[in-house]
Design an enzyme around this catalytic site. Structure first.
Site, PDB file in Angstrom:
ATOM      1  N   LYS A 116       0.812  -1.225   0.000  1.00 34.57           N
ATOM      2  CA  LYS A 116       0.000   0.000   0.000  1.00 34.57           C
ATOM      3  C   LYS A 116       0.845   1.276   0.000  1.00 34.57           C
ATOM      4  O   LYS A 116       0.376   2.324  -0.453  1.00 34.57           O
ATOM      5  CB  LYS A 116      -0.949  -0.012   1.193  1.00 34.57           C
ATOM      6  CG  LYS A 116      -2.034  -1.074   1.081  1.00 34.57           C
ATOM      7  CD  LYS A 116      -2.949  -0.966   2.268  1.00 34.57           C
ATOM      8  CE  LYS A 116      -4.124  -1.879   2.130  1.00 34.57           C
ATOM      9  NZ  LYS A 116      -5.050  -1.710   3.240  1.00 34.57           N
ATOM     10  N   HIS A 208     -16.827   5.778   1.329  1.00 40.14           N
ATOM     11  CA  HIS A 208     -15.900   4.946   0.563  1.00 40.14           C
ATOM     12  C   HIS A 208     -16.444   4.883  -0.866  1.00 40.14           C
ATOM     13  O   HIS A 208     -17.526   4.352  -1.093  1.00 40.14           O
ATOM     14  CB  HIS A 208     -15.817   3.536   1.174  1.00 40.14           C
ATOM     15  CG  HIS A 208     -15.005   2.575   0.349  1.00 40.14           C
ATOM     16  ND1 HIS A 208     -13.834   2.005   0.796  1.00 40.14           N
ATOM     17  CD2 HIS A 208     -15.197   2.081  -0.900  1.00 40.14           C
ATOM     18  CE1 HIS A 208     -13.348   1.209  -0.143  1.00 40.14           C
ATOM     19  NE2 HIS A 208     -14.161   1.225  -1.180  1.00 40.14           N
ATOM     20  N   LYS A 237     -16.999  -4.319   3.938  1.00 43.75           N
ATOM     21  CA  LYS A 237     -18.230  -3.866   3.290  1.00 43.75           C
ATOM     22  C   LYS A 237     -19.365  -4.881   3.489  1.00 43.75           C
ATOM     23  O   LYS A 237     -19.110  -6.087   3.439  1.00 43.75           O
ATOM     24  CB  LYS A 237     -17.979  -3.717   1.789  1.00 43.75           C
ATOM     25  CG  LYS A 237     -16.837  -2.772   1.472  1.00 43.75           C
ATOM     26  CD  LYS A 237     -16.254  -3.027   0.095  1.00 43.75           C
ATOM     27  CE  LYS A 237     -14.997  -2.191  -0.105  1.00 43.75           C
ATOM     28  NZ  LYS A 237     -14.249  -2.576  -1.305  1.00 43.75           N
ATOM     29  N   GLU A 275      -9.701   2.619  -5.082  1.00 44.24           N
ATOM     30  CA  GLU A 275     -10.518   2.944  -3.903  1.00 44.24           C
ATOM     31  C   GLU A 275     -10.143   4.320  -3.349  1.00 44.24           C
ATOM     32  O   GLU A 275      -8.956   4.632  -3.202  1.00 44.24           O
ATOM     33  CB  GLU A 275     -10.328   1.886  -2.817  1.00 44.24           C
ATOM     34  CG  GLU A 275     -10.844   0.521  -3.234  1.00 44.24           C
ATOM     35  CD  GLU A 275     -11.010  -0.461  -2.076  1.00 44.24           C
ATOM     36  OE1 GLU A 275     -11.799  -1.398  -2.224  1.00 44.24           O
ATOM     37  OE2 GLU A 275     -10.347  -0.298  -1.027  1.00 44.24           O
ATOM     38  N   ARG A 291      -7.972  -7.096  -8.841  1.00 44.19           N
ATOM     39  CA  ARG A 291      -8.765  -8.317  -9.041  1.00 44.19           C
ATOM     40  C   ARG A 291     -10.242  -7.960  -9.185  1.00 44.19           C
ATOM     41  O   ARG A 291     -10.612  -6.801  -9.053  1.00 44.19           O
ATOM     42  CB  ARG A 291      -8.598  -9.229  -7.825  1.00 44.19           C
ATOM     43  CG  ARG A 291      -8.998  -8.481  -6.548  1.00 44.19           C
ATOM     44  CD  ARG A 291      -9.117  -9.331  -5.334  1.00 44.19           C
ATOM     45  NE  ARG A 291      -9.137  -8.532  -4.130  1.00 44.19           N
ATOM     46  CZ  ARG A 291     -10.182  -7.925  -3.610  1.00 44.19           C
ATOM     47  NH1 ARG A 291     -11.347  -7.989  -4.227  1.00 44.19           N
ATOM     48  NH2 ARG A 291     -10.097  -7.220  -2.500  1.00 44.19           N
ATOM     49  N   VAL A 294     -15.824  -8.432  -4.785  1.00 43.00           N
ATOM     50  CA  VAL A 294     -17.069  -9.094  -4.362  1.00 43.00           C
ATOM     51  C   VAL A 294     -18.277  -8.339  -4.940  1.00 43.00           C
ATOM     52  O   VAL A 294     -19.240  -8.935  -5.414  1.00 43.00           O
ATOM     53  CB  VAL A 294     -17.162  -9.124  -2.809  1.00 43.00           C
ATOM     54  CG1 VAL A 294     -18.475  -9.757  -2.356  1.00 43.00           C
ATOM     55  CG2 VAL A 294     -15.976  -9.830  -2.195  1.00 43.00           C
TER      56      VAL A 294
HETATM   57  P1  ADP Z   1      -8.309  -3.059   3.207  1.00 39.91           P
HETATM   58  O1  ADP Z   1      -7.309  -3.295   2.113  1.00 39.91           O
HETATM   59  O2  ADP Z   1      -8.028  -3.843   4.432  1.00 39.91           O
HETATM   60  O3  ADP Z   1      -9.733  -3.177   2.724  1.00 39.91           O
HETATM   61  P2  ADP Z   1      -8.421  -0.139   2.974  1.00 39.91           P
HETATM   62  O4  ADP Z   1      -7.206   0.692   2.952  1.00 39.91           O
HETATM   63  O5  ADP Z   1      -9.118  -0.370   1.675  1.00 39.91           O
HETATM   64  O6  ADP Z   1      -8.087  -1.543   3.670  1.00 39.91           O
HETATM   65  O7  ADP Z   1      -9.465   0.477   4.003  1.00 39.91           O
HETATM   66  C1  ADP Z   1     -10.633  -0.196   4.377  1.00 39.91           C
HETATM   67  C2  ADP Z   1     -11.574   0.746   5.073  1.00 39.91           C
HETATM   68  O8  ADP Z   1     -10.958   1.301   6.245  1.00 39.91           O
HETATM   69  C3  ADP Z   1     -11.992   1.953   4.256  1.00 39.91           C
HETATM   70  O9  ADP Z   1     -13.064   1.666   3.383  1.00 39.91           O
HETATM   71  C4  ADP Z   1     -12.394   2.909   5.364  1.00 39.91           C
HETATM   72  O10 ADP Z   1     -13.652   2.579   5.872  1.00 39.91           O
HETATM   73  C5  ADP Z   1     -11.365   2.645   6.434  1.00 39.91           C
HETATM   74  N1  ADP Z   1     -10.216   3.557   6.286  1.00 39.91           N
HETATM   75  C6  ADP Z   1      -9.068   3.325   5.591  1.00 39.91           C
HETATM   76  N2  ADP Z   1      -8.250   4.402   5.618  1.00 39.91           N
HETATM   77  C7  ADP Z   1      -8.891   5.344   6.354  1.00 39.91           C
HETATM   78  C8  ADP Z   1      -8.571   6.706   6.744  1.00 39.91           C
HETATM   79  N3  ADP Z   1      -7.430   7.285   6.388  1.00 39.91           N
HETATM   80  N4  ADP Z   1      -9.499   7.362   7.494  1.00 39.91           N
HETATM   81  C9  ADP Z   1     -10.661   6.786   7.856  1.00 39.91           C
HETATM   82  N5  ADP Z   1     -11.005   5.528   7.533  1.00 39.91           N
HETATM   83  C10 ADP Z   1     -10.148   4.813   6.783  1.00 39.91           C
END
Ligand code: ADP
Length: 447
Positions: A116, A208, A237, A275, A291, A294
Site C-alpha cells: 500500500k 468509501h 463492506k 478505492e 482483481r 465481491v
Molecule cells: P483493506 O485493504 O483492508 O480493505 P483499505 O485501505 O481499503 O483496507 O481500508 C478499508 C476501510 O478502512 C476503508 O473503506 C475505510 O472505511 C477505512 N479507512 C481506511 N483508511 C482510512 C482513513 N485514512 N481514514 C478513515 N477511515 C479509513
C-alpha cells in the site's frame, strides 16, 4: 487461445466465473478441498480436481497443487476469483513460467499495488490525490510522532501488506502512538509476513467510493462508474450501491476520469478497482485492488457489461469489447452480502441449511453457492450469497430490495438477513445519508 479455465476458488465466486465460461463455450475445471467435495461449483464444472485438506493454506492457497491440477486437466488458464491467490504476484509468475495464462494483471502491477505504500506513491506520481500521511514506511516512534503532529490527530496506522479490513489502528493522541505502532507492526508481521507500517490522516466522515476500471494492457481503458461501499462493519463492506447517493454528476465524472486515466498510464491489464475516501467534495486515494471485487455485480447491473467476460477477453488477447463512449449506464443497483453469521453478535454460524428459498422477479440477481440441505463448512469465510437488486432509479431499487428481503428464506443457520431488513427501513439509508462510520454507530446504539 484459452481452451479450458481452471477456477482457483470456491463458493459463490467460483460459480460466478463458471457461468461466464459456460456462456463463452469454454471448458471449466473446478478445484476443491476435501471439505468442498459436494459443493455446487464442483457439481457444475466440466471437471474437478481435489487439491487438499480443508485448511485453505493446504488447498486453495497451495500453488503447487493448483499448477498440478492444471497439468492433470489440461487447463491453460486460471481465474483466481477474489481472495486466496488472486493478488499473489508469485502465483501469477509461477503460472506464466509454466506456460499458463493468469486471468488478471501482470505480476509487476500486483506487486506495486499489493504494497500500500508503493501503491500510494504510484498514485501520487499519476496525479491522483492521496490521504495525507507518511511517504515511506515508519522507522521509529519519533518519526511517527513528527508526521502525526504535522497532519494532526486522529491518525490511522496501517500495515503496508494489509487487506480485508485488518491491520489498521486508529490513534487519537501522541500518548497512544508508541504502543499502537508496535502492536500494528507485530500484528502485520504475523498476519501478512511484513512488518512495514505507515500513517495516514484519519478521516472522520468520509464515504468509501471506488471506481471500476478495465484495461487491455496496452493503454486502452474504460471505467464502469463508481460504487459506494460506505456501509461497513470492522472496515468490511456489507452493502454496496452503484451509483453513490453521495456524489453529483460532476464529481462522478471527475473521479471516474481520474481512475481511467491512471489505468491507461499504468498500461494496466484486466479488471481493477481504485478505492478512495470522499469527504467534503475531495477524493483521497487509499488503495487499488488488482482483481475482481465481491461487489462487481452492481456495476454489471448498471452497465450491462459482464466483467468476467471482459477479463477473459483481455487475457485471451482480444482487448476490450467496447470503448468508453459505448458504455451506457442505466438505473441504480444495491448489493447486500448475506453472511452465515449471527445478525447481532456477528459470530459465524456454520452448519446445515435445512431450507433455502431465494427471491426472484424483475431486477433480482442472486449469486450464491448454497442450497437446501447444504452444510456450510467451518473453514472458510461466512459469505453464503449476494442479493443484487437493480431498479430504474434508487427509489425503485430500495422498494424492490425490501420486497426481495421479505421473500428470502434461510432456515437452519443464522444469517445477516435481519440486519438488512432493519437497514432498508431506516430513514438515513432511505435518504442515502451515511458515511463509513454510520453502521458501527447504528449497531452500537441499537437496543
Ligand atoms: P483493506 O485493504 O483492508 O480493505 P483499505 O485501505 O481499503 O483496507 O481500508 C478499508 C476501510 O478502512 C476503508 O473503506 C475505510 O472505511 C477505512 N479507512 C481506511 N483508511 C482510512 C482513513 N485514512 N481514514 C478513515 N477511515 C479509513
Amino acid at each position: 487461445m484459452i481452451k479450458k479455465i481452471l477456477i482457483a476458488n470456491r463458493g459463490e465466486i467460483a460459480l460466478r466465473v463458471l457461468r461466464t465460461c459456460k456462456e463463452l463455450g469454454i471448458q471449466t475445471v473446478a478445484v476443491h478441498s476435501t471439505a468442498d467435495a459436494h459443493a455446487m461449483h464442483v457439481r457444475l464444472a466440466d471437471e474437478s480436481v481435489c487439491i487438499g485438506p480443508p485448511p485453505a493454506c493446504d488447498s486453495y492457497m497451495n500453488m503447487n497443487q493448483i499448477v498440478e491440477a492444471c497439468e492433470i486437466s489440461g487447463a491453460n488458464a486460471v481465474h483466481p476469483g477474489y481472495g486466496f491467490l488472486s493478488e499473489n504476484a508469485q502465483f501469477a509468475d509461477v503460472l506464466e513460467n509454466n506456460g499458463m495464462i493468469f486471468i488478471g494483471p501482470t505480476a509487476a502491477h500486483i506487486r506495486i499495488m499489493g504494497d500500500k505504500i508503493e501503491a500510494k506513491k504510484t498514485a501520487q506520481q499519476l496525479g491522483i490525490p492521496i490521504v495525507p500521511g507518511s511517504q515511506e514506511k515508519i522507522k521509529d516512534s519519533i518519526e511517527a510522532e513528527t508526521i502525526a503532529n504535522k497532519i494532526g490527530f486522529p491518525v490511522i496506522i496501517k500495515a503496508a501488506a494489509g487487506g480485508g479490513g485488518r491491520g489498521m489502528k486508529i490513534v487519537r493522541s501522541a500518548e497512544e502512538l508508541p504502543l499502537a505502532l508496535s502492536v500494528t507492526s507485530s500484528e502485520a508481521k504475523s498476519n501478512f509476513g511484513d512488518d512495514a507500517i505507515y500513517i495516514e490522516k484519519y478521516l472522520e466522515t468520509p464515504r468509501h467510493i471506488e471506481v471500476q476500471v478495465i484495461g487491455d494492457g496496452r493503454g486502452n481503458t474504460l471505467h464502469l462508474g463508481e460504487r459506494d461501499c460506505s456501509l461497513q462493519r470492522r472496515h468490511q463492506k456489507i452493502w454496496e450501491e452503484a451509483n453513490s447517493p453521495g456524489l453529483n454528476p460532476e464529481e462522478r465524472q471527475t473521479i471516474c476520469d481520474i481512475a481511467s486515466k491512471a489505468c491507461a498510464q499504468l498500461k494496466y491489464r484486466g479488471a481493477g478497482t481504485f478505492e478512495f475516501l470522499y469527504e467534503k467534495g475531495n477524493f483521497y486515494f487509499i488503495e487499488m485492488n488488482t482483481r475482481l471485487q465481491v461487489e462487481h455485480p452492481i456495476t454489471e447491473a448498471i452497465s450491462g457489461i459482464d466483467i468476467v467476460q471482459e477479463q477473459i477477453r483481455i487475457a485471451s488477447g482480444y482487448g476490450l469489447s467496447l470503448s468508453q463512449e459505448k458504455v451506457r449506464f442505466s438505473g441504480h443497483a444495491i448489493e447486500c452480502r448475506i453472511n452465515a453469521e449471527d445478525p447481532v453478535t456477528f459470530l459465524p454460524s456454520p452448519g446445515l441449511i435445512t431450507h433455502f428459498h431465494t427471491p426472484g422477479g424483475l431486477g433480482v440477481r442472486i449469486d450464491s453457492n448454497v442450497y437446501s440441505g447444504y452444510r456450510i463448512p467451518p473453514y472458510y469465510d461466512s459469505l453464503i450469497g449476494k442479493l443484487i437488486i437493480h431498479g430504474r432509479d434508487r427509489r425503485e431499487c430500495m422498494m424492490r430490495l425490501k420486497r426481495s428481503l421479505s421473500e428470502f428464506v434461510v432456515d437452519g443457520i443464522n444469517t445477516t438477513l435481519p440486519l438488512f431488513q432493519h437497514l432498508v427501513n431506516h430513514q438515513d439509508i432511505i435518504n442515502g445519508h451515511y458515511n463509513i462510520h454510520w453502521l458501527e454507530k447504528y449497531l452500537s446504539e441499537k437496543p
